[in-house]
Design a protein around this motif. Sequence first.
Motif, PDB file in Angstrom:
ATOM      1  N   GLU A 116       4.074  -0.056   7.914  1.00  0.00           N
ATOM      2  CA  GLU A 116       5.176  -0.992   9.259  1.00  0.00           C
ATOM      3  C   GLU A 116       6.691  -0.682   9.107  1.00  0.00           C
ATOM      4  N   ARG A 117       6.901  -1.357   7.502  1.00  0.00           N
ATOM      5  CA  ARG A 117       8.145  -1.826   7.222  1.00  0.00           C
ATOM      6  C   ARG A 117       9.341  -0.879   7.075  1.00  0.00           C
ATOM      7  N   LYS A 118       8.431   0.286   6.572  1.00  0.00           N
ATOM      8  CA  LYS A 118       9.000   2.076   6.967  1.00  0.00           C
ATOM      9  C   LYS A 118       9.708   2.279   7.894  1.00  0.00           C
ATOM     10  N   PHE A 119       8.231   2.123   9.541  1.00  0.00           N
ATOM     11  CA  PHE A 119       9.061   3.108   9.960  1.00  0.00           C
ATOM     12  C   PHE A 119       8.643   2.191  11.239  1.00  0.00           C
ATOM     13  N   GLY A 120       8.855   0.946  11.337  1.00  0.00           N
ATOM     14  CA  GLY A 120       9.033   0.028  12.463  1.00  0.00           C
ATOM     15  C   GLY A 120       7.793  -0.200  13.832  1.00  0.00           C
ATOM     16  N   PRO A 121       8.363  -1.249  15.284  1.00  0.00           N
ATOM     17  CA  PRO A 121       6.941  -1.062  15.231  1.00  0.00           C
ATOM     18  C   PRO A 121       7.301  -0.260  16.414  1.00  0.00           C
ATOM     19  N   ASP A 122       8.083   0.795  16.899  1.00  0.00           N
ATOM     20  CA  ASP A 122       7.313   1.911  17.796  1.00  0.00           C
ATOM     21  C   ASP A 122       6.039   2.615  17.498  1.00  0.00           C
ATOM     22  N   TYR A 123       5.578   2.537  16.159  1.00  0.00           N
ATOM     23  CA  TYR A 123       3.733   2.362  16.457  1.00  0.00           C
ATOM     24  C   TYR A 123       2.804   2.488  16.016  1.00  0.00           C
ATOM     25  N   ARG A 124       1.431   2.276  16.163  1.00  0.00           N
ATOM     26  CA  ARG A 124       0.230   1.762  15.863  1.00  0.00           C
ATOM     27  C   ARG A 124       0.310   2.519  14.261  1.00  0.00           C
ATOM     28  N   TYR A 125      -0.483   1.283  13.861  1.00  0.00           N
ATOM     29  CA  TYR A 125      -0.969   1.447  12.646  1.00  0.00           C
ATOM     30  C   TYR A 125      -1.600   1.464  11.725  1.00  0.00           C
ATOM     31  N   HIS A 126      -3.380   2.544  11.151  1.00  0.00           N
ATOM     32  CA  HIS A 126      -4.298   2.146  10.824  1.00  0.00           C
ATOM     33  C   HIS A 126      -4.432   2.646   9.171  1.00  0.00           C
ATOM     34  N   VAL A 127      -4.998   2.081   8.703  1.00  0.00           N
ATOM     35  CA  VAL A 127      -5.212   2.623   7.004  1.00  0.00           C
ATOM     36  C   VAL A 127      -6.274   4.062   7.000  1.00  0.00           C
ATOM     37  N   ALA A 128      -6.375   4.700   7.311  1.00  0.00           N
ATOM     38  CA  ALA A 128      -7.139   5.847   6.784  1.00  0.00           C
ATOM     39  C   ALA A 128      -7.932   6.007   5.513  1.00  0.00           C
ATOM     40  N   ALA A 129      -7.263   5.277   4.562  1.00  0.00           N
ATOM     41  CA  ALA A 129      -7.775   6.113   3.434  1.00  0.00           C
ATOM     42  C   ALA A 129      -7.426   4.923   2.024  1.00  0.00           C
ATOM     43  N   LEU A 130      -7.674   4.501   1.504  1.00  0.00           N
ATOM     44  CA  LEU A 130      -7.772   3.881  -0.070  1.00  0.00           C
ATOM     45  C   LEU A 130      -8.496   3.803  -1.063  1.00  0.00           C
ATOM     46  N   LYS A 131      -6.978   3.617  -2.365  1.00  0.00           N
ATOM     47  CA  LYS A 131      -8.257   4.091  -3.714  1.00  0.00           C
ATOM     48  C   LYS A 131      -7.447   3.234  -4.582  1.00  0.00           C
ATOM     49  N   VAL A 132      -8.544   2.663  -5.263  1.00  0.00           N
ATOM     50  CA  VAL A 132      -8.184   1.786  -6.153  1.00  0.00           C
ATOM     51  C   VAL A 132      -8.333   1.596  -7.294  1.00  0.00           C
ATOM     52  N   SER A 133      -7.564   1.803  -8.473  1.00  0.00           N
ATOM     53  CA  SER A 133      -7.100   2.328  -9.978  1.00  0.00           C
ATOM     54  C   SER A 133      -7.189   1.263 -10.761  1.00  0.00           C
ATOM     55  N   ALA A 134      -8.746   0.892 -11.495  1.00  0.00           N
ATOM     56  CA  ALA A 134      -7.782  -0.322 -12.476  1.00  0.00           C
ATOM     57  C   ALA A 134      -7.351   0.341 -14.402  1.00  0.00           C
ATOM     58  N   SER A 135      -6.004  -0.620 -14.674  1.00  0.00           N
ATOM     59  CA  SER A 135      -6.535   0.404 -16.155  1.00  0.00           C
ATOM     60  C   SER A 135      -5.676  -1.546 -16.670  1.00  0.00           C
ATOM     61  N   ASP A 136      -5.290  -1.366 -18.198  1.00  0.00           N
ATOM     62  CA  ASP A 136      -4.625  -1.973 -19.145  1.00  0.00           C
ATOM     63  C   ASP A 136      -3.606  -2.630 -18.259  1.00  0.00           C
ATOM     64  N   LYS A 137      -2.859  -2.588 -17.092  1.00  0.00           N
ATOM     65  CA  LYS A 137      -1.650  -3.083 -16.754  1.00  0.00           C
ATOM     66  C   LYS A 137      -2.454  -3.743 -15.816  1.00  0.00           C
ATOM     67  N   GLY A 138      -3.263  -4.021 -15.001  1.00  0.00           N
ATOM     68  CA  GLY A 138      -3.541  -4.444 -13.236  1.00  0.00           C
ATOM     69  C   GLY A 138      -4.588  -3.458 -13.027  1.00  0.00           C
ATOM     70  N   LYS A 139      -4.176  -3.308 -11.866  1.00  0.00           N
ATOM     71  CA  LYS A 139      -4.284  -2.455 -10.949  1.00  0.00           C
ATOM     72  C   LYS A 139      -3.669  -1.252 -10.052  1.00  0.00           C
ATOM     73  N   LEU A 140      -3.649  -0.549  -9.674  1.00  0.00           N
ATOM     74  CA  LEU A 140      -3.126   0.721  -9.129  1.00  0.00           C
ATOM     75  C   LEU A 140      -4.057   0.739  -7.336  1.00  0.00           C
ATOM     76  N   VAL A 141      -2.869   0.558  -6.805  1.00  0.00           N
ATOM     77  CA  VAL A 141      -3.976   0.512  -4.942  1.00  0.00           C
ATOM     78  C   VAL A 141      -3.046   2.180  -4.783  1.00  0.00           C
ATOM     79  N   GLU A 142      -3.282   3.232  -3.489  1.00  0.00           N
ATOM     80  CA  GLU A 142      -2.918   4.070  -3.249  1.00  0.00           C
ATOM     81  C   GLU A 142      -3.515   3.991  -1.971  1.00  0.00           C
ATOM     82  N   GLY A 143      -3.015   4.652  -0.838  1.00  0.00           N
ATOM     83  CA  GLY A 143      -3.621   4.283   0.244  1.00  0.00           C
ATOM     84  C   GLY A 143      -2.853   5.648   1.440  1.00  0.00           C
ATOM     85  N   LEU A 144      -3.530   5.655   2.459  1.00  0.00           N
ATOM     86  CA  LEU A 144      -2.994   6.907   3.616  1.00  0.00           C
ATOM     87  C   LEU A 144      -2.753   6.376   4.629  1.00  0.00           C
ATOM     88  N   VAL A 145      -2.208   5.565   5.589  1.00  0.00           N
ATOM     89  CA  VAL A 145      -1.592   5.089   6.660  1.00  0.00           C
ATOM     90  C   VAL A 145      -1.061   6.009   7.358  1.00  0.00           C
TER      91      VAL A 145
END
Length: 212
Positions: free
Chosen positions: A160-189
């Motif tokens: 929403e910060r990228k494209f503003g209030p002219d759209y509605r938003y839905h999280v379609a996919a999320l992937k969480v990967s753990a590593s020594d540095k912490g947690k990487l979260v990737e997703g598609l909205v």
Amino acid sequence: MDAHIPILKRAGMVLVVLGACDLLAIRSGLFLLGAAAGVGLLLGSLQVAALVRWAAAFGLCALAVMMLAWPLMQPVDLTLAQLKLQPRILPSLITSATWMVLLHWLYRTLGAPAVLAAGHKPRDMGLAAASGAALSLLLCVMLLLLLHGEAADHARLAAERKFGPDYRYHVAALKVSASDKGKLVEGLVTAWNGKEIRTIPVAWQEDANGGR
């Protein structure tokens, strides 16, 4: 005494043809396994017939639960927008419906009285149906929990910060990967309005303490 043989051959021929079509399309999937089962049916194997019928009951109930749960996986407005603006999703719906018809046909055909009378003690189809439905329901619940948690909220806000209030938003996919540095979260909205639908990739790194 051999009244079941034509029934098995009919089902076997259908599976072999579908498997051959799948092979010509340069794919490797369930249809190829189905082709192997089809050969067993063409040879008149009652054991293969029982196994295929069990798998058909499992798959039919699993797919039915998935299709019933699908409207709950995303907003109705998004589904309607996809049907209007992205008609390419229609083949997926048709494919799912075709799978259900095929599985139902196999279940009914291989459960014909002549086949059951020729075989040994029939398998418990109720267990197959319940197992398929339960597995599908479990996957749906896990997906809903993943797509409606804190990470999903963060992904939605990032889009929403990228494209503003002219759209509605839905999280379609999320992937969480753990590593020594912490947690990487990737997703598609998915962002949509009455004119267009956009898919927005988002990603962020979280340290071991949950900070971003």
